[in-house]
Design an enzyme around this catalytic site. Structure first.
Site, PDB file in Angstrom:
ATOM      1  N   CYS A  80      50.774  39.308  34.873  1.00 19.00           N
ATOM      2  CA  CYS A  80      50.663  38.651  36.177  1.00 19.00           C
ATOM      3  C   CYS A  80      49.376  37.843  36.341  1.00 19.00           C
ATOM      4  O   CYS A  80      49.131  37.298  37.417  1.00 19.00           O
ATOM      5  CB  CYS A  80      50.761  39.678  37.300  1.00 19.00           C
ATOM      6  SG  CYS A  80      49.291  40.711  37.473  1.00 19.00           S
ATOM      7  N   CYS A 148      40.964  51.647  26.014  1.00 18.14           N
ATOM      8  CA  CYS A 148      41.583  51.211  24.759  1.00 18.14           C
ATOM      9  C   CYS A 148      42.809  50.374  25.106  1.00 18.14           C
ATOM     10  O   CYS A 148      43.827  50.904  25.550  1.00 18.14           O
ATOM     11  CB  CYS A 148      41.960  52.445  23.944  1.00 18.14           C
ATOM     12  SG  CYS A 148      42.618  52.066  22.324  1.00 18.14           S
TER      13      CYS A 148
HETATM   14 ZN   LIG Z   1      49.514  42.577  35.894  1.00 19.93          ZN
END
Ligand SMILES: [Zn+2]
Length: 164
Positions: A80, A148
């Site tokens: 996004c 990570c």
């Molecule tokens: Zn996102």
């Protein structure tokens, strides 16, 4: 320095303005501000990114070019475009996955993951819920945390000089 970084982040936020910024706060199980159907995610993402972001997959260690990326800039969610990490907090963990010691404010959310039979803390994007990776408590100072990340779940935007 702080000012120019804020300006840069604002520019990034503007480029992602197609996504609604207002909405309910993200939770691990609730609705996200960016919520697409599985078909829409398939269209938007590469098969590799879909596997990680939407199926909580893990990319092969040392497979991401971002593992060795050292330039200043911002790492955004590949789902996004929400900025999630500043390159200033990136470090070489030696694991083969891009690693950071701190996320940007409000960028990520966490949830418990017992999928491998051991408790781990899953990290996902606070805006679209996309799976980014896991966080462990063996990172460097100042936080002692090691985020990570799967490189395929991130989009790197190198910092630009002011005025360009
Ligand atoms: Zn996102």
């Amino acid at each position: 320095m702080q000012h120019s970084r804020s300006t840069f982040l604002l520019a990034l936020a503007g480029s992602a303005a197609t996504f609604a910024l207002a909405g309910r706060p993200a939770t691990a199980t609730g609705a996200y501000k960016v919520s697409l159907s599985e078909a829409e995610w398939h269209r938007r993402l590469s098969p590799e990114a879909y596997d990680v972001l939407r199926q909580a997959g893990t990319e092969t260690a040392f497979s991401s070019p971002l593992d060795h990326e050292t330039r200043p800039g911002i790492y955004a969610c590949a789902g996004c475009a929400l900025p999630v990490y500043d390159a200033k907090t990136k470090f070489d963990s030696g694991t083969g996955w891009p690693s950071f010691y701190a996320p940007l404010p409000h960028a990520i959310a966490t949830s418990n993951d017992a999928s491998l039979g051991m408790p781990r803390t899953e990290v996902h994007c606070s805006r679209c819920g996309g799976h980014l990776g896991h966080v462990f408590d063996d990172g460097p100072q100042p936080t002692g945390l090691r985020y990570c990340m799967n490189g395929v779940a991130l989009a790197f935007h190198p910092a630009r000089k002011a005025g360009t």
